[in-house]
Scaffold this active site. Structure first.
Site, PDB file in Angstrom:
ATOM      1  N   LEU A 122       0.839  -1.193   0.000  1.00 13.10           N
ATOM      2  CA  LEU A 122       0.000   0.000   0.000  1.00 13.10           C
ATOM      3  C   LEU A 122       0.872   1.240   0.000  1.00 13.10           C
ATOM      4  O   LEU A 122       1.910   1.277   0.666  1.00 13.10           O
ATOM      5  CB  LEU A 122      -0.910   0.003   1.233  1.00 13.10           C
ATOM      6  CG  LEU A 122      -1.969  -1.083   1.275  1.00 13.10           C
ATOM      7  CD1 LEU A 122      -2.691  -1.058   2.617  1.00 13.10           C
ATOM      8  CD2 LEU A 122      -2.963  -0.941   0.160  1.00 13.10           C
ATOM      9  N   LEU A 141      -7.071   5.223   6.996  1.00 14.05           N
ATOM     10  CA  LEU A 141      -6.915   3.816   6.677  1.00 14.05           C
ATOM     11  C   LEU A 141      -5.458   3.453   6.383  1.00 14.05           C
ATOM     12  O   LEU A 141      -4.823   4.036   5.504  1.00 14.05           O
ATOM     13  CB  LEU A 141      -7.793   3.455   5.477  1.00 14.05           C
ATOM     14  CG  LEU A 141      -7.754   1.990   5.029  1.00 14.05           C
ATOM     15  CD1 LEU A 141      -8.277   1.090   6.147  1.00 14.05           C
ATOM     16  CD2 LEU A 141      -8.563   1.798   3.749  1.00 14.05           C
ATOM     17  N   ASP A 142      -4.942   2.479   7.137  1.00 10.91           N
ATOM     18  CA  ASP A 142      -3.586   1.934   6.944  1.00 10.91           C
ATOM     19  C   ASP A 142      -2.488   2.979   7.058  1.00 10.91           C
ATOM     20  O   ASP A 142      -1.393   2.796   6.519  1.00 10.91           O
ATOM     21  CB  ASP A 142      -3.480   1.223   5.588  1.00 10.91           C
ATOM     22  CG  ASP A 142      -4.329  -0.037   5.528  1.00 10.91           C
ATOM     23  OD1 ASP A 142      -4.499  -0.673   6.582  1.00 10.91           O
ATOM     24  OD2 ASP A 142      -4.823  -0.376   4.445  1.00 10.91           O
ATOM     25  N   GLU A 143      -2.755   4.073   7.752  1.00  7.77           N
ATOM     26  CA  GLU A 143      -1.745   5.121   7.890  1.00  7.77           C
ATOM     27  C   GLU A 143      -1.446   5.446   9.350  1.00  7.77           C
ATOM     28  O   GLU A 143      -0.868   6.485   9.654  1.00  7.77           O
ATOM     29  CB  GLU A 143      -2.185   6.378   7.134  1.00  7.77           C
ATOM     30  CG  GLU A 143      -2.256   6.188   5.626  1.00  7.77           C
ATOM     31  CD  GLU A 143      -2.520   7.473   4.872  1.00  7.77           C
ATOM     32  OE1 GLU A 143      -2.425   8.552   5.496  1.00  7.77           O
ATOM     33  OE2 GLU A 143      -2.839   7.397   3.677  1.00  7.77           O
TER      34      GLU A 143
END
Length: 285
Positions: free
Chosen positions: A196, A227-229
Site C-alpha cells: 500500500l 486507513l492503513d496510515e
C-alpha cells in the site's frame, strides 16, 4: 526480596539529570533495574525512556508513582507505570485467512509472548474450530453496511466486559469506523502487506507479481481513522525474484505478515512502544 516486575516509560523535554533523578528514586525505593533504554529526539528535543525493574514486595503502581513524584514534577514528565505480573488481555479479530492468528496463538502457547487471548471475533465461521481447540470464546459478528454500527457496539461492549488491553486485527478484512478507531486509539493493531498504496484492493501479491517487484513485506501499525496510515510499530521485507509464482509471493507474504504482527503485539504488551504523533518509538530488546 524483590518479586514484583514493573515497567516505567516516560517522556519529557531533554535536559541534564533526568536519568540520575529517576534511577536515584528507584534505588531509594529498593528497586532493582533489569532493563534501561533511552532515546533523545533531537528534532523535538524530547527525551524518552523505558525502565524495567523489580520492586520490593508490596509495591504497587500507585506507590511507585508516589516515590517518583519529585522527579516527575521536577522534569514535567509524562509517565506510565505498568505492573507486569498482570497478563495483558487480547481480543483477536480474524476473517478467513488465519495464518497470523495461528502464529500469534502459538507464540503465546510456547511462552515467547506473555498475553492471554480472551476472545476471538470474526465476521466468518472459519476460525471457530481453532477457538474451540484453544478454549477461547468465539464471537461470530457478520458485518454488512447495515449491521456494521451494531456489530461495532458489540465489539466495544466485549472490550469493556473482558477488560481487554489490546485488539489485534489478525487479517480481519473489515475497516473499522472512524468513531471506533478514535475510541480505541492506541489499543488496536493491524497487519497489512507493505505494498500500500501502490497495490490497493484485492490480491495485492498478484498485482506485485505482475509488476515484477523485487521486495515484498508487511507492516504492523496502530489503527487510526486514516486507513492503513496509523503509527507504524514493526515492518519486515524479503527479496523475491522473477522465478517465483504469484502463489509463492502469497506464501512468503503470509509468513512475513505472521511474524511481523507477532513482534508488534509482543512489543506492545511489554510496554516497549511509545506513540509520538504519527510515529512510534520502539524500545526493542
Amino acid at each position: 526480596m524483590s518479586n514484583g516486575r514493573f515497567v516505567l516509560t516516560l517522556s519529557c523535554e531533554d535536559r541534564p539529570g533526568i536519568v540520575a533523578a529517576v534511577t536515584t528514586e528507584l534505588a531509594d525505593l529498593g528497586a532493582n533495574i533489569a532493563e534501561s533504554d533511552q532515546f533523545w529526539d533531537q528534532v523535538s528535543n524530547r527525551f524518552f525512556m523505558r525502565i524495567a525493574f523489580f520492586a520490593p514486595e508490596g509495591a504497587t503502581t500507585e506507590s511507585i508513582q508516589k516515590a517518583l513524584s519529585p522527579a516527575i514534577s521536577r522534569f514535567d514528565m509524562k509517565t506510565s507505570i505498568n505492573d507486569m505480573s498482570k497478563r495483558p488481555k487480547v481480543i483477536a479479530m480474524v476473517s478467513k485467512f488465519d495464518h497470523a492468528l495461528l502464529h500469534l496463538l502459538y507464540q503465546i502457547r510456547v511462552g515467547w509472548m506473555d498475553a492471554e487471548v480472551v476472545a476471538i471475533v470474526s465476521n466468518h465461521e472459519d476460525s471457530r474450530r481453532t477457538a474451540e481447540i484453544e478454549g477461547i470464546p468465539y464471537y461470530h459478528l457478520p458485518v454488512t453496511r447495515e449491521t456494521k454500527p451494531e456489530q461495532e457496539e458489540k465489539l466495544l461492549k466485549l472490550v469493556q466486559e473482558t477488560d481487554a488491553d489490546l485488539v489485534v486485527l489478525a487479517r480481519y478484512m473489515q475497516v473499522l469506523s472512524d468513531g471506533l478507531s478514535k475510541r480505541l486509539f492506541g489499543k488496536v493493531i493491524n497487519i497489512h502487506h507493505s505494498f500500500l498504496p501502490s497495490f490497493k484492493g484485492a490480491k495485492p501479491y498478484h498485482q506485485a507479481h505482475q509488476r515484477g517487484v523485487k521486495m515484498i513485506g508487511a507492516t504492523a501499525h496502530y489503527v487510526t481513522a486514516d486507513l492503513d496510515e496509523g503509527p507504524i510499530i514493526e515492518q519486515d521485507a524479503e527479496r523475491v525474484s522473477h522465478s517465483l509464482s504469484a502463489q509463492d509471493f502469497v506464501a512468503r507474504g503470509r509468513d512475513i505478515e505472521a511474524r511481523v504482527l507477532a513482534r508488534a503485539v509482543k512489543y506492545h504488551v511489554e510496554n516497549r512502544v511509545v506513540i509520538v504523533g504519527n510515529k512510534t518509538i520502539v524500545f526493542t530488546q
